[in-house]
Design an enzyme around this catalytic site. Structure first.
Site, PDB file in Angstrom:
ATOM      1  N   ASP A  98     -58.346 -67.797  16.881  1.00  0.00           N
ATOM      2  CA  ASP A  98     -59.635 -68.340  17.335  1.00  0.00           C
ATOM      3  C   ASP A  98     -60.781 -67.461  16.822  1.00  0.00           C
ATOM      4  OD1 ASP A  98     -61.834 -69.295  18.871  1.00  0.00           O
ATOM      5  OD2 ASP A  98     -60.500 -69.879  20.505  1.00  0.00           O
ATOM      6  N   HIS A 100     -64.168 -68.138  17.611  1.00  0.00           N
ATOM      7  CA  HIS A 100     -65.383 -68.287  18.418  1.00  0.00           C
ATOM      8  C   HIS A 100     -65.711 -66.982  19.155  1.00  0.00           C
ATOM      9  CE1 HIS A 100     -63.886 -72.415  17.869  1.00  0.00           C
ATOM     10  NE2 HIS A 100     -65.168 -72.747  17.834  1.00  0.00           N
ATOM     11  N   SER A 151     -55.846 -71.944  22.117  1.00  0.00           N
ATOM     12  CA  SER A 151     -56.095 -70.569  22.570  1.00  0.00           C
ATOM     13  C   SER A 151     -55.647 -70.366  24.008  1.00  0.00           C
ATOM     14  CB  SER A 151     -57.578 -70.224  22.453  1.00  0.00           C
ATOM     15  OG  SER A 151     -57.966 -70.329  21.114  1.00  0.00           O
TER      16      SER A 151
HETATM   17 CO1  B1M Z   1     -65.858 -74.672  17.027  1.00  0.00          CO
HETATM   18  N1  B1M Z   1     -64.997 -75.830  18.318  1.00  0.00           N
HETATM   19  N2  B1M Z   1     -64.493 -74.868  15.763  1.00  0.00           N
HETATM   20  N3  B1M Z   1     -67.002 -73.563  15.922  1.00  0.00           N
HETATM   21  N4  B1M Z   1     -67.298 -74.844  18.353  1.00  0.00           N
HETATM   22  C1  B1M Z   1     -65.563 -75.981  19.652  1.00  0.00           C
HETATM   23  C2  B1M Z   1     -64.960 -74.982  20.625  1.00  0.00           C
HETATM   24  C3  B1M Z   1     -65.157 -77.479  19.993  1.00  0.00           C
HETATM   25  C4  B1M Z   1     -65.019 -77.769  21.490  1.00  0.00           C
HETATM   26  C5  B1M Z   1     -66.166 -78.421  19.341  1.00  0.00           C
HETATM   27  C6  B1M Z   1     -65.827 -79.903  19.515  1.00  0.00           C
HETATM   28  O1  B1M Z   1     -64.988 -80.415  18.827  1.00  0.00           O
HETATM   29  N5  B1M Z   1     -66.460 -80.569  20.434  1.00  0.00           N
HETATM   30  C7  B1M Z   1     -63.801 -77.617  19.216  1.00  0.00           C
HETATM   31  C8  B1M Z   1     -62.521 -77.234  19.981  1.00  0.00           C
HETATM   32  C9  B1M Z   1     -61.619 -78.399  20.191  1.00  0.00           C
HETATM   33  C10 B1M Z   1     -60.417 -78.036  20.941  1.00  0.00           C
HETATM   34  O2  B1M Z   1     -59.640 -77.173  20.623  1.00  0.00           O
HETATM   35  N6  B1M Z   1     -60.269 -78.767  22.003  1.00  0.00           N
HETATM   36  C11 B1M Z   1     -64.043 -76.709  18.031  1.00  0.00           C
HETATM   37  C12 B1M Z   1     -63.324 -76.778  16.804  1.00  0.00           C
HETATM   38  C13 B1M Z   1     -62.384 -77.935  16.655  1.00  0.00           C
HETATM   39  C14 B1M Z   1     -63.506 -75.841  15.756  1.00  0.00           C
HETATM   40  C15 B1M Z   1     -62.733 -75.773  14.410  1.00  0.00           C
HETATM   41  C16 B1M Z   1     -61.239 -76.038  14.483  1.00  0.00           C
HETATM   42  C17 B1M Z   1     -63.448 -76.731  13.439  1.00  0.00           C
HETATM   43  C18 B1M Z   1     -62.810 -76.851  12.082  1.00  0.00           C
HETATM   44  O3  B1M Z   1     -62.736 -75.912  11.336  1.00  0.00           O
HETATM   45  N7  B1M Z   1     -62.384 -78.046  11.800  1.00  0.00           N
HETATM   46  C19 B1M Z   1     -63.034 -74.333  13.972  1.00  0.00           C
HETATM   47  C20 B1M Z   1     -62.012 -73.373  14.610  1.00  0.00           C
HETATM   48  C21 B1M Z   1     -61.751 -72.173  13.792  1.00  0.00           C
HETATM   49  C22 B1M Z   1     -60.858 -71.207  14.551  1.00  0.00           C
HETATM   50  O4  B1M Z   1     -61.232 -70.722  15.620  1.00  0.00           O
HETATM   51  N8  B1M Z   1     -59.695 -70.953  14.033  1.00  0.00           N
HETATM   52  C23 B1M Z   1     -64.364 -74.106  14.623  1.00  0.00           C
HETATM   53  C24 B1M Z   1     -65.353 -73.259  14.127  1.00  0.00           C
HETATM   54  C25 B1M Z   1     -66.593 -73.065  14.681  1.00  0.00           C
HETATM   55  C26 B1M Z   1     -67.718 -72.285  14.014  1.00  0.00           C
HETATM   56  C27 B1M Z   1     -67.225 -71.080  13.219  1.00  0.00           C
HETATM   57  C28 B1M Z   1     -68.475 -73.225  13.081  1.00  0.00           C
HETATM   58  C29 B1M Z   1     -68.638 -71.955  15.250  1.00  0.00           C
HETATM   59  C30 B1M Z   1     -68.305 -70.599  15.903  1.00  0.00           C
HETATM   60  C31 B1M Z   1     -69.193 -69.475  15.454  1.00  0.00           C
HETATM   61  C32 B1M Z   1     -68.949 -68.235  16.248  1.00  0.00           C
HETATM   62  O5  B1M Z   1     -68.538 -68.229  17.392  1.00  0.00           O
HETATM   63  N9  B1M Z   1     -69.207 -67.128  15.618  1.00  0.00           N
HETATM   64  C33 B1M Z   1     -68.232 -73.043  16.242  1.00  0.00           C
HETATM   65  C34 B1M Z   1     -69.000 -73.409  17.391  1.00  0.00           C
HETATM   66  C35 B1M Z   1     -70.375 -72.798  17.483  1.00  0.00           C
HETATM   67  C36 B1M Z   1     -68.524 -74.299  18.386  1.00  0.00           C
HETATM   68  C37 B1M Z   1     -69.272 -74.893  19.616  1.00  0.00           C
HETATM   69  C38 B1M Z   1     -70.196 -75.981  19.085  1.00  0.00           C
HETATM   70  C39 B1M Z   1     -70.074 -73.927  20.459  1.00  0.00           C
HETATM   71  C40 B1M Z   1     -69.344 -72.690  20.978  1.00  0.00           C
HETATM   72  C41 B1M Z   1     -70.318 -71.663  21.515  1.00  0.00           C
HETATM   73  O6  B1M Z   1     -70.643 -70.695  20.860  1.00  0.00           O
HETATM   74  N10 B1M Z   1     -70.870 -71.906  22.720  1.00  0.00           N
HETATM   75  C42 B1M Z   1     -68.060 -75.449  20.468  1.00  0.00           C
HETATM   76  C43 B1M Z   1     -68.406 -76.652  21.322  1.00  0.00           C
HETATM   77  C44 B1M Z   1     -68.903 -76.254  22.701  1.00  0.00           C
HETATM   78  O7  B1M Z   1     -68.460 -75.270  23.261  1.00  0.00           O
HETATM   79  N11 B1M Z   1     -69.775 -77.022  23.228  1.00  0.00           N
HETATM   80  C45 B1M Z   1     -66.977 -75.558  19.455  1.00  0.00           C
HETATM   81  C46 B1M Z   1     -71.862 -71.019  23.335  1.00  0.00           C
HETATM   82  C47 B1M Z   1     -71.186 -69.869  24.098  1.00  0.00           C
HETATM   83  C48 B1M Z   1     -72.234 -68.978  24.737  1.00  0.00           C
HETATM   84  O8  B1M Z   1     -70.394 -70.444  25.114  1.00  0.00           O
HETATM   85  O9  B1M Z   1     -68.246 -69.640  24.081  1.00  0.00           O
HETATM   86  O10 B1M Z   1     -68.230 -71.310  25.997  1.00  0.00           O
HETATM   87  P1  B1M Z   1     -68.824 -70.150  25.328  1.00  0.00           P
HETATM   88  O11 B1M Z   1     -68.814 -68.909  26.336  1.00  0.00           O
HETATM   89  C49 B1M Z   1     -69.225 -68.984  27.679  1.00  0.00           C
HETATM   90  C50 B1M Z   1     -68.079 -69.260  28.654  1.00  0.00           C
HETATM   91  O12 B1M Z   1     -67.043 -70.020  28.086  1.00  0.00           O
HETATM   92  C51 B1M Z   1     -67.655 -67.910  29.110  1.00  0.00           C
HETATM   93  O13 B1M Z   1     -68.876 -67.190  29.137  1.00  0.00           O
HETATM   94  C52 B1M Z   1     -69.667 -67.577  28.021  1.00  0.00           C
HETATM   95  C53 B1M Z   1     -71.133 -67.450  28.344  1.00  0.00           C
HETATM   96  O14 B1M Z   1     -71.471 -67.797  29.643  1.00  0.00           O
HETATM   97  N12 B1M Z   1     -66.696 -67.096  28.390  1.00  0.00           N
HETATM   98  C54 B1M Z   1     -66.122 -66.016  28.980  1.00  0.00           C
HETATM   99  C55 B1M Z   1     -66.238 -67.179  27.129  1.00  0.00           C
HETATM  100  N13 B1M Z   1     -65.368 -66.197  26.895  1.00  0.00           N
HETATM  101  C56 B1M Z   1     -65.275 -65.453  28.010  1.00  0.00           C
HETATM  102  C57 B1M Z   1     -64.519 -64.309  28.304  1.00  0.00           C
HETATM  103  C58 B1M Z   1     -64.629 -63.769  29.583  1.00  0.00           C
HETATM  104  C59 B1M Z   1     -65.482 -64.330  30.522  1.00  0.00           C
HETATM  105  C60 B1M Z   1     -66.234 -65.459  30.242  1.00  0.00           C
HETATM  106  O15 B1M Z   1     -63.962 -62.682  29.974  1.00  0.00           O
HETATM  107  C61 B1M Z   1     -63.130 -62.002  29.082  1.00  0.00           C
END
Ligand code: B1M
Length: 213
Positions: A98, A100, A151
């Protein structure tokens, strides 16, 4: 567009033109964390939705991620800091497979602003590296982040590997693909120590404080 809508649209459009003045304006009304959790996060959710509907390509999502990262970096100095003595040491890693890391890095900022020393292992971190780092750094909590559905399963594997290595410090897990229920029914049974689920970064801080009490 309202200020809030403009902030979300920078993330959706993946553009930084006008971003900083608008962030400055928003800082007059909201705290840095409110700006992140509100309009910027709303933009990211929209990006996720559009990507899911094939209306955005990965390259565009990357640009959105860049805007989010730049915003968080700009807002970081404005975030609340509670510089007490060091409360504990926490390891953070995005699990194997992963990439992200925006959420994990936000968790790092919040924890380090609130008295925690952080060992951030980055992305795609295999269990072996976590075990190695745990032994070198003697952390109090192991934090795992992951956004992909696979993940969540990787966290189960990681918990098993940690247990097999004789580790039982609390694990904190977070990220979009996880739920409290999955944590309780799938990860916790595979581990000897505590496993807690954090829904966001502030929840992560609360949980860390409770675990260190
Ligand atoms: Co991707 N991605 N992405 N992506 N991406 C998602 C996760 C996805 C839901 C989008 C979608 O399809 N709707 C989907 C996952 C589908 C699934 O598995 N069900 C997805 C996919 C499919 C993919 C790829 C497979 C796409 C591809 O290549 N075909 C690929 C995966 C590559 C890989 O990982 N091997 C991929 C790639 C990418 C980018 C690189 C383009 C980019 C990431 C850049 C980066 O992180 N440096 C990206 C992004 C930006 C997203 C979305 C749009 C946004 C994620 C984000 O940054 N959110 C995402 C859709 C979505 O989430 N709406 C998506 C903002 C962030 C602040 O929130 O990370 O949730 P979040 O963290 C929160 C909480 O979750 C929590 O606290 C945080 C802040 O309050 N939290 C924790 C997180 N970790 C924590 C740990 C803790 C405590 C709290 O304690 C240890």
């Amino acid at each position: 567009l309202s200020l809030e809508e403009r902030l979300a649209s920078y993330v959706v459009e993946g553009t930084k033109e006008g971003l900083i003045p608008d962030l400055d304006q928003a800082l007059g009304r909201y705290t840095a964390l409110e700006i992140i959790n509100g309009p910027l996060m709303a933009g990211m959710e929209e990006v996720g939705r559009l990507f899911n509907n094939n209306e955005l390509i990965v390259a565009e999502v990357l640009q959105s991620a860049e805007v989010m990262k730049a915003s968080v970096a700009y807002l970081e100095p404005f975030m609340e800091k509670n510089e007490t003595s060091v409360k504990g040491k926490i390891l953070l890693a995005t699990v194997k497979g992963d990439v992200h890391d925006i959420g994990k890095n936000l968790v790092e900022i919040i924890l380090s602003n609130n008295g925690y020393q952080i060992v951030n292992l980055g992305i795609k971190v295999p269990p072996e590296r976590i075990i190695e780092a745990y032994r070198e750094e003697k952390v109090d909590i192991i934090g795992l982040s992951g956004l992909l559905v696979k993940s969540a399963q990787q966290m189960v594997t990681t918990a098993q590997d940690l247990r097999n290595a004789g580790i039982d410090v609390p694990i904190m897990v977070g990220g979009a693909a996880l739920t409290r229920k999955f944590t309780k029914t799938r990860i916790r049974p595979e581990y000897d120590g505590m496993v807690v689920y954090a829904k966001d970064a502030m929840d992560g801080l609360d949980l860390a404080n409770k675990l260190m009490d």
